[in-house]
Design a protein around this motif. Sequence first.
Motif, PDB file in Angstrom:
ATOM      1  N   PRO A 217     -41.350 159.316  54.339  1.00 53.94           N
ATOM      2  CA  PRO A 217     -40.251 160.242  54.663  1.00 53.94           C
ATOM      3  C   PRO A 217     -39.622 159.941  56.027  1.00 53.94           C
ATOM      4  N   ILE A 218     -38.441 160.505  56.238  1.00 54.18           N
ATOM      5  CA  ILE A 218     -37.883 160.549  57.592  1.00 54.18           C
ATOM      6  C   ILE A 218     -37.775 162.025  58.002  1.00 54.18           C
ATOM      7  N   LEU A 219     -37.861 162.241  59.292  1.00 50.14           N
ATOM      8  CA  LEU A 219     -37.835 163.599  59.839  1.00 50.14           C
ATOM      9  C   LEU A 219     -36.607 163.767  60.720  1.00 50.14           C
ATOM     10  N   LEU A 220     -35.849 164.839  60.450  1.00 49.60           N
ATOM     11  CA  LEU A 220     -34.700 165.187  61.287  1.00 49.60           C
ATOM     12  C   LEU A 220     -35.102 166.419  62.084  1.00 49.60           C
ATOM     13  N   ILE A 221     -35.158 166.286  63.396  1.00 50.27           N
ATOM     14  CA  ILE A 221     -35.635 167.415  64.200  1.00 50.27           C
ATOM     15  C   ILE A 221     -34.540 167.888  65.156  1.00 50.27           C
ATOM     16  N   ALA A 222     -34.507 169.188  65.393  1.00 49.64           N
ATOM     17  CA  ALA A 222     -33.616 169.749  66.411  1.00 49.64           C
ATOM     18  C   ALA A 222     -34.263 171.016  66.937  1.00 49.64           C
ATOM     19  N   HIS A 223     -34.119 171.256  68.227  1.00 50.01           N
ATOM     20  CA  HIS A 223     -34.633 172.528  68.737  1.00 50.01           C
ATOM     21  C   HIS A 223     -33.546 173.587  68.628  1.00 50.01           C
ATOM     22  N   ILE A 224     -33.969 174.805  68.337  1.00 46.69           N
ATOM     23  CA  ILE A 224     -32.996 175.888  68.156  1.00 46.69           C
ATOM     24  C   ILE A 224     -33.039 176.900  69.293  1.00 46.69           C
ATOM     25  N   ASP A 225     -33.962 176.742  70.235  1.00 43.56           N
ATOM     26  CA  ASP A 225     -33.936 177.626  71.408  1.00 43.56           C
ATOM     27  C   ASP A 225     -32.854 177.134  72.371  1.00 43.56           C
TER      28      ASP A 225
ATOM     29  N   PRO B  19     -21.389 184.297  75.815  1.00 41.21           N
ATOM     30  CA  PRO B  19     -22.099 183.053  75.465  1.00 41.21           C
ATOM     31  C   PRO B  19     -22.622 183.041  74.026  1.00 41.21           C
ATOM     32  N   PHE B  20     -22.758 184.227  73.416  1.00 40.13           N
ATOM     33  CA  PHE B  20     -23.308 184.273  72.057  1.00 40.13           C
ATOM     34  C   PHE B  20     -22.248 184.604  71.006  1.00 40.13           C
ATOM     35  N   ARG B  21     -21.001 184.285  71.331  1.00 40.26           N
ATOM     36  CA  ARG B  21     -19.913 184.253  70.335  1.00 40.26           C
ATOM     37  C   ARG B  21     -19.375 182.840  70.339  1.00 40.26           C
ATOM     38  N   MET B  22     -19.252 182.231  69.164  1.00 40.55           N
ATOM     39  CA  MET B  22     -18.684 180.883  69.154  1.00 40.55           C
ATOM     40  C   MET B  22     -17.160 180.976  69.072  1.00 40.55           C
ATOM     41  N   VAL B  23     -16.512 180.492  70.102  1.00 44.86           N
ATOM     42  CA  VAL B  23     -15.053 180.560  70.208  1.00 44.86           C
ATOM     43  C   VAL B  23     -14.509 179.139  70.121  1.00 44.86           C
ATOM     44  N   GLU B  24     -13.463 178.952  69.296  1.00 45.46           N
ATOM     45  CA  GLU B  24     -12.786 177.653  69.263  1.00 45.46           C
ATOM     46  C   GLU B  24     -11.486 177.778  70.041  1.00 45.46           C
ATOM     47  N   GLU B  25     -11.337 176.940  71.051  1.00 48.52           N
ATOM     48  CA  GLU B  25     -10.185 177.078  71.947  1.00 48.52           C
ATOM     49  C   GLU B  25      -9.835 175.713  72.521  1.00 48.52           C
ATOM     50  N   ASP B  26      -8.588 175.348  72.459  1.00 50.08           N
ATOM     51  CA  ASP B  26      -8.096 174.099  73.064  1.00 50.08           C
ATOM     52  C   ASP B  26      -8.922 172.880  72.659  1.00 50.08           C
ATOM     53  N   GLY B  27      -9.312 172.825  71.389  1.00 45.16           N
ATOM     54  CA  GLY B  27     -10.047 171.650  70.912  1.00 45.16           C
ATOM     55  C   GLY B  27     -11.522 171.637  71.237  1.00 45.16           C
ATOM     56  N   TYR B  28     -12.056 172.778  71.689  1.00 47.97           N
ATOM     57  CA  TYR B  28     -13.489 172.866  71.994  1.00 47.97           C
ATOM     58  C   TYR B  28     -14.131 174.062  71.308  1.00 47.97           C
ATOM     59  N   PHE B  29     -15.393 173.894  70.935  1.00 48.80           N
ATOM     60  CA  PHE B  29     -16.235 175.035  70.557  1.00 48.80           C
ATOM     61  C   PHE B  29     -16.975 175.478  71.810  1.00 48.80           C
ATOM     62  N   TYR B  30     -16.863 176.764  72.158  1.00 53.48           N
ATOM     63  CA  TYR B  30     -17.577 177.307  73.310  1.00 53.48           C
ATOM     64  C   TYR B  30     -18.723 178.197  72.841  1.00 53.48           C
ATOM     65  N   GLY B  31     -19.819 178.187  73.596  1.00 50.77           N
ATOM     66  CA  GLY B  31     -20.940 179.079  73.318  1.00 50.77           C
ATOM     67  C   GLY B  31     -22.233 178.410  73.730  1.00 50.77           C
ATOM     68  N   ARG B  32     -23.226 179.236  74.089  1.00 56.20           N
ATOM     69  CA  ARG B  32     -24.527 178.680  74.469  1.00 56.20           C
ATOM     70  C   ARG B  32     -25.135 177.968  73.268  1.00 56.20           C
ATOM     71  N   GLY B  33     -25.545 176.734  73.474  1.00 51.45           N
ATOM     72  CA  GLY B  33     -26.162 175.957  72.403  1.00 51.45           C
ATOM     73  C   GLY B  33     -25.177 175.122  71.604  1.00 51.45           C
ATOM     74  N   THR B  34     -23.852 175.270  71.860  1.00 47.87           N
ATOM     75  CA  THR B  34     -22.895 174.456  71.095  1.00 47.87           C
ATOM     76  C   THR B  34     -23.196 172.969  71.271  1.00 47.87           C
ATOM     77  N   ALA B  35     -23.664 172.612  72.497  1.00 47.46           N
ATOM     78  CA  ALA B  35     -24.000 171.207  72.754  1.00 47.46           C
ATOM     79  C   ALA B  35     -25.503 170.960  72.602  1.00 47.46           C
ATOM     80  N   ASP B  36     -26.292 171.827  73.170  1.00 44.11           N
ATOM     81  CA  ASP B  36     -27.735 171.600  73.287  1.00 44.11           C
ATOM     82  C   ASP B  36     -28.495 172.750  72.647  1.00 44.11           C
ATOM     83  N   ASP B  37     -28.900 172.664  71.409  1.00 45.03           N
ATOM     84  CA  ASP B  37     -28.879 171.512  70.533  1.00 45.03           C
ATOM     85  C   ASP B  37     -28.459 171.986  69.133  1.00 45.03           C
ATOM     86  N   LYS B  38     -27.622 173.052  69.114  1.00 44.22           N
ATOM     87  CA  LYS B  38     -27.356 173.715  67.837  1.00 44.22           C
ATOM     88  C   LYS B  38     -26.347 172.976  66.967  1.00 44.22           C
TER      89      LYS B  38
END
Length: 470
Positions: free
Chosen positions: A99-107, A120-139
């Motif tokens: 098998p292969i394993l795909l891992i990501a942390h959700i905290d 920070p806990f609403r995902m907003v799309e604005e000017d070509g970006y998604f904003y919110g805590r975890g949008t990049a790391d690692d959600k």
Amino acid sequence: MKCPTALLTLPLLFAAPAMAADAQPRPDQLAFRDIYKELVETDTTLSAGSCTLAAERMAARLTAAGFADSQLTLFADPAHPKEGGLVAVYPGTSKTAKPILLIAHIDVVEAKRADWERDPFRMVEEDGYFYGRGTADDKAQAAVWVDTLIRFRKENYKPKRTVKVALTCGEETNGAFNGAEWLAANRRDLIDAEFALNEGGGGDSDGKGKVIGQSVQVGEKTFANFRLETRNPGGHSSAPVPDNAIYQLAAALTKIGQYEFPLEMTDTTRRFFAEAGTARGDETGRAMAALAKDPTDKAAEAIVNADRFLHSNLRTTCVATLLDGGHAPNALPQRAGANVNCRIFPGHPIEEIKAELERVIGDPGVTVTQLPPKRPAPPAPPLDPRVIGPMQTLVDKYWPGLKVIPAMANGYTDATFLGAAGIPTYGIPGMWGDPDGNGAHGLDERMEVRSVYVGRDYMFDLVKAYADEP
Ligand SMILES: [Zn+2]
């Protein structure tokens, strides 16, 4: 999300155009966006959030897509009921392919509403970006993994390899319950895989919409904290003696400050120094390439060492980070202590680093004790062409002209725990970040919408390439 590493020195010479952005998101992108949004909007901070809830929500989506209960494992340690996770298994057809394993942390790292421009806990799309805590790391990555399995189910895809997804908690907080560590210790069978795909790699943009580099993280340093302590009978400060707990500790710290651990390279860092160095073309770049050819080239090493990230990428480092001592302004100190934080090059047991510190200090009156949490120290994963090859093939398709540069991180991720359990773990290329780090761990975290959508397409193709292959 990519950690600040030697990658900061990636050249700005590549100039491949990013794929054209779709003006309107495709229906499958909107379905993915819904998963991503739900994950970002589920607070998973250690203080007030729940990874368990996020894992349950992702499990519910997989169940709705047709996954059987037997293919989904929600897990949580009874002592940490909110720090749970999920393992999902999509079976392959081959009896022999691993098998292969795909891992990501959700905290996620803590985020205060008062400090942020938006919730920070609403995902907003604005000017070509998604904003919110975890949008990049690692959600973004976690959402892609869930979305990948749902798409597999919809397509009735029959991979040769079994594809596993693990969503875990605790990556962002040292010493917190760590889902990857727990799985490796308690459910090693469930996550067994030939290799794992993780955060830590990825692309760089020039900040103006152009993707200028793609990297794969192969290996990372581990860390250990050591308490240095001196003791002394002390006495009245009006009658000092040369034997003094603070001076004794200071002498030990000075020796550590002056000590340089020897230069080392893995297959990965040798290639990184050769390729990133050649592409840079400046004095540091030429010295990097020279060092890759001849690690004993002291002149080249001196030039490279002037860059703090490159210096650290070449060796173990240990540095004093905390200091305490004495008990009264008019008393000779009875005790002095310091914390020394070591970032350990792959392949060195932590006991070996402790012994080296003791040797450098050369004073049995200074005790050196390793403090918790105790992380493992696995060897670096191999630079395996069967893993790296498909990454490059697909980068050729998505970003023609870019070369996937392998790099070792100076920081660390959950790859340490998987590596110690014998699962080589790679931080994959794909989604790209901006030069300023996208607010990961900081304020107004964001991901470029194109990075998420194009990166998702790349990641889906990559998983299929491995799953079809063995
Ligand atoms: Zn992360």
